[in-house]
Design an enzyme around this catalytic site. Structure first.
Site, PDB file in Angstrom:
ATOM      1  N   ARG A 113       0.820  -1.223   0.000  1.00 52.10           N
ATOM      2  CA  ARG A 113       0.000   0.000   0.000  1.00 52.10           C
ATOM      3  C   ARG A 113       0.849   1.266   0.000  1.00 52.10           C
ATOM      4  NH1 ARG A 113      -5.417  -1.424   2.695  1.00 52.10           N
ATOM      5  NH2 ARG A 113      -5.181  -3.661   2.804  1.00 52.10           N
ATOM      6  N   LYS A 131       3.707 -18.917   5.915  1.00 47.58           N
ATOM      7  CA  LYS A 131       3.159 -19.369   7.180  1.00 47.58           C
ATOM      8  C   LYS A 131       2.473 -18.190   7.885  1.00 47.58           C
ATOM      9  CE  LYS A 131       5.381 -19.794  10.953  1.00 47.58           C
ATOM     10  NZ  LYS A 131       6.072 -19.398  11.926  1.00 47.58           N
ATOM     11  N   ASP A 150       7.463 -23.669   3.993  1.00 43.63           N
ATOM     12  CA  ASP A 150       7.878 -23.943   5.370  1.00 43.63           C
ATOM     13  C   ASP A 150       9.399 -23.887   5.302  1.00 43.63           C
ATOM     14  OD1 ASP A 150       8.878 -25.240   7.686  1.00 43.63           O
ATOM     15  OD2 ASP A 150       6.880 -26.045   8.026  1.00 43.63           O
ATOM     16  N   HIS A 151       9.975 -22.801   5.797  1.00 44.32           N
ATOM     17  CA  HIS A 151      11.391 -22.601   5.487  1.00 44.32           C
ATOM     18  C   HIS A 151      12.290 -23.678   6.099  1.00 44.32           C
ATOM     19  CE1 HIS A 151      11.663 -20.492   9.375  1.00 44.32           C
ATOM     20  NE2 HIS A 151      12.963 -20.649   9.284  1.00 44.32           N
ATOM     21  N   LYS A 203      16.075 -25.966   4.583  1.00 50.54           N
ATOM     22  CA  LYS A 203      17.384 -26.046   5.248  1.00 50.54           C
ATOM     23  C   LYS A 203      18.126 -27.274   4.733  1.00 50.54           C
ATOM     24  CE  LYS A 203      15.851 -23.780   9.503  1.00 50.54           C
ATOM     25  NZ  LYS A 203      16.553 -22.509   9.611  1.00 50.54           N
ATOM     26  N   GLU A 210      15.307 -21.628  20.854  1.00 50.32           N
ATOM     27  CA  GLU A 210      15.781 -20.299  20.467  1.00 50.32           C
ATOM     28  C   GLU A 210      16.183 -19.535  21.718  1.00 50.32           C
ATOM     29  OE1 GLU A 210      13.692 -18.381  16.971  1.00 50.32           O
ATOM     30  OE2 GLU A 210      12.091 -19.483  17.953  1.00 50.32           O
ATOM     31  N   ASP A 220       3.438 -21.365  16.002  1.00 49.55           N
ATOM     32  CA  ASP A 220       4.579 -20.687  15.387  1.00 49.55           C
ATOM     33  C   ASP A 220       5.657 -21.683  14.945  1.00 49.55           C
ATOM     34  OD1 ASP A 220       5.954 -18.190  14.746  1.00 49.55           O
ATOM     35  OD2 ASP A 220       7.346 -18.733  16.343  1.00 49.55           O
ATOM     36  N   HIS A 238       7.026 -26.293  11.387  1.00 43.93           N
ATOM     37  CA  HIS A 238       8.447 -26.641  11.262  1.00 43.93           C
ATOM     38  C   HIS A 238       8.786 -27.982  11.923  1.00 43.93           C
ATOM     39  CE1 HIS A 238       8.619 -22.639   9.871  1.00 43.93           C
ATOM     40  NE2 HIS A 238       8.878 -22.028  11.002  1.00 43.93           N
ATOM     41  N   LYS A 274      11.134 -20.219  23.210  1.00 42.64           N
ATOM     42  CA  LYS A 274      11.924 -18.995  23.119  1.00 42.64           C
ATOM     43  C   LYS A 274      12.558 -18.750  24.484  1.00 42.64           C
ATOM     44  CE  LYS A 274       9.728 -16.943  19.220  1.00 42.64           C
ATOM     45  NZ  LYS A 274      10.620 -17.030  18.064  1.00 42.64           N
TER      46      LYS A 274
HETATM   47  C1  BG6 Z   1       9.635 -18.637  12.140  1.00 43.28           C
HETATM   48  C2  BG6 Z   1       8.944 -18.258  13.426  1.00 43.28           C
HETATM   49  O1  BG6 Z   1       8.775 -19.348  11.299  1.00 43.28           O
HETATM   50  O2  BG6 Z   1      10.756 -19.451  12.465  1.00 43.28           O
HETATM   51  C3  BG6 Z   1       9.885 -17.525  14.347  1.00 43.28           C
HETATM   52  O3  BG6 Z   1       7.831 -17.434  13.135  1.00 43.28           O
HETATM   53  C4  BG6 Z   1      11.116 -18.352  14.594  1.00 43.28           C
HETATM   54  O4  BG6 Z   1       9.268 -17.205  15.582  1.00 43.28           O
HETATM   55  C5  BG6 Z   1      11.722 -18.799  13.263  1.00 43.28           C
HETATM   56  O5  BG6 Z   1      12.039 -17.538  15.285  1.00 43.28           O
HETATM   57  C6  BG6 Z   1      12.856 -19.770  13.488  1.00 43.28           C
HETATM   58  O6  BG6 Z   1      13.494 -19.975  12.274  1.00 43.28           O
HETATM   59  P1  BG6 Z   1      15.034 -20.335  12.231  1.00 43.28           P
HETATM   60  O7  BG6 Z   1      15.309 -20.615  10.783  1.00 43.28           O
HETATM   61  O8  BG6 Z   1      15.766 -19.152  12.766  1.00 43.28           O
HETATM   62  O9  BG6 Z   1      15.185 -21.528  13.098  1.00 43.28           O
END
Ligand code: BG6
Length: 493
Positions: free
Chosen positions: A45, A149, A178-179, A183, A217, A236, A241, A341
């Site tokens: 926007r 996501k 889904d990243h 990896k 984390e 999350d 993941h 976290k």
């Molecule tokens: C994201 C979450 O999908 O993945 C985050 O929303 C999280 O909260 C992150 O920190 C972790 O990804 P990575 O690749 O740093 O382990």
């Protein structure tokens, strides 16, 4: 033949993900010569223009990537911007001439990759607005759409979202990212399992005692309190993941390596997860929330003091679960999965704990055989086993054989977003979540959501610790303990 010549349209171009992950990933692909004929059209926007968008992206890249002025200029010349009111279908008409112009200029034959990097409330809206102008049609080049996501908020909303997107895009055009699947180490798990005769015969309930999966984390929720509070560790990290990682550990070998075959096996694992009962959510699940503490001499806020978090929030920042997979390979093998976290380290790892020998010959405390697969950081695989302690007697001690990714110094490893963007451009959906697996995952976690909704207990844990004591008790019930990884593999035996 599939080609990755295309225009990448990023919705949510002024957002965080765009400058933190997407533009850097595209920049590196460009730098490594993986992108040839392409353009990037940022859409949001905000009233930016090509020049101001380029300037912002240039700044972001200078802050995070190794750049040279020449590559930076060359890359930025491929960036464009179009301001669109993303909830107004008529406004999407502005994209038609813009895309025509870019496809002609870069000879990209109408191939378009849409990336929805927006708030999830727009995931159903954008496909419909694109379709209003025929921008979903594949008669002149392919059209694909990447959905970030979270894919839905629970089972019902995920289904509704699917219905909305499927009205305008077919399943082969939809890429649910889904990243974690991007990896390198997660993919390597498959190669480790299925290309070595050594592991596969042992990879089942006869030899494996239990499996531990940790996604820890050290950071808190940072600036994302507002988003996170509506999500929590379960939505999350766990539902997507970590369940995907679990599926990679547990799946059967695919008949062939292609998107369907691979994703069939992932979906089978999701369908085989033993449904969680009331007893499970009460006794095999621990939810936690971090409280303030001092870490390395610095005051760290508790979750309830974080920006954007309501003072009475019950959102979990930690979750641990014992679950099982009901099939021939895994019947009776517990999978302990935890994520959180503000834990002591940033580390994602899988530990396969093998059964011990039937009878301890040398000492009562025979070392355990473990295979540790470190997904990040310090990516590595470590096999732990027992050897004789030098000297008199036959006492055994645990030693390890380690492989570290860093030793493959001359290999260029793509980051998750680089890999997944490239795959989507090539039309390879192998590493993207398929609709059936996503729904099965939501179905599996629904009892956890219901438990939370019904006021289920959320324990406190001090920031910088391994979660609530209840999580220790959860695994201790079977005489086991969580590994406490440091974030670094041992250097020497
Ligand atoms: C994201 C979450 O999908 O993945 C985050 O929303 C999280 O909260 C992150 O920190 C972790 O990804 P990575 O690749 O740093 O382990």
């Amino acid at each position: 033949m599939q080609t990755n010549n295309n225009c990448i349209v990023i919705f949510g171009a002024s957002g965080d993900l765009t400058h933190r992950k997407l533009i850097p990933a595209l920049y590196n692909l460009f730098k490594f010569g993986r992108l040839n004929k392409f353009s990037v059209l940022g859409v949001a926007r905000s009233e930016l223009n090509d020049e101001t968008f380029r300037e912002k992206m240039r700044e972001a890249l200078l802050g995070t990537e190794e750049t040279t002025p020449e590559t930076l200029d060359a890359f930025c010349s491929h960036l464009y911007y179009q301001a669109v009111n993303t909830s107004d279908a008529a406004d999407y008409g502005k994209l038609v001439p813009r895309l025509e112009e870019l496809h002609t200029k870069y000879q990209t034959n109408g191939n378009t990759l849409y990336y929805m990097s927006t708030p999830p409330s727009l995931y159903g809206v954008i496909p419909e607005c694109l379709a209003a102008h025929g921008l979903n049609e594949e008669k002149d080049g392919w059209k694909r759409i990447i959905v970030e996501k979270p894919f839905g908020y629970d089972e019902k909303t995920a289904q509704e979202l699917d219905v909305q997107i499927h009205r305008f895009f077919e399943e082969h055009q939809i890429y649910r990212i889904d990243h974690y699947l991007g990896k390198e180490t997660v993919q390597n798990l498959l190669v480790l399992r299925f290309s070595n005769g050594l592991f596969e015969p042992l990879w089942n309930r006869n030899y494996i005692d239990y499996v531990e999966i940790t996604g820890a984390e050290a950071i808190g929720v940072e600036e994302r309190g507002g988003y996170y509070d509506g999500s929590g560790a379960m939505r999350d990290m766990f539902q997507n993941h970590l369940l995907q990682v679990l599926a990679m550990v547990a799946m059967e070998p695919p008949a062939i390596i292609n998107a369907n075959s691979m994703r069939d096996e992932v979906a089978k694992v999701m369908h085989s997860l033993r449904p969680l009962t009331q007893d499970d959510v009460e006794h095999n699940l621990v939810l936690g929330q971090y409280t303030a503490a001092e870490i390395d001499g610095k005051e760290v806020k508790g979750y309830l003091q974080e920006k954007g978090v309501p003072a009475n929030s019950r959102t979990e920042t930690f979750m641990a679960l014992r679950c099982e997979i009901e099939n021939w390979r895994w019947a009776g093998v517990p999978f302990y999965v935890r994520t959180g976290k503000r834990l002591p380290a940033r580390v994602t790892e899988i530990v396969i704990h093998f059964k011990t020998t039937p009878h301890p010959v040398f000492s009562q405390n025979a070392p355990e055989n473990k295979l540790i697969i470190r997904i990040q950081p310090d990516e590595a695989i470590s096999m732990r086993f027992g050897l004789k302690k030098p000297g008199a007697g036959f006492e055994a001690k645990e030693v390890s054989m380690d492989f570290r990714y860093a030793d493959l110094a001359d290999e260029q490893v793509l980051t998750a977003y680089e890999r997944l963007l490239l795959d989507a451009m090539k039309g390879d959906a192998t590493l993207f979540a398929r609709t059936d697996a996503v729904h099965a995952a939501w179905k599996f976690v629904q009892p956890i959501l219901d438990y939370k909704e019904a006021g289920g207990r959320v324990y406190e844990y001090e920031a910088g610790t391994w979660g609530p004591v209840a999580a220790e008790k959860l695994i201790a019930k079977s005489g086991r303990v969580w590994r406490k990884p440091s974030g670094k593999m041992k250097k020497k035996v």
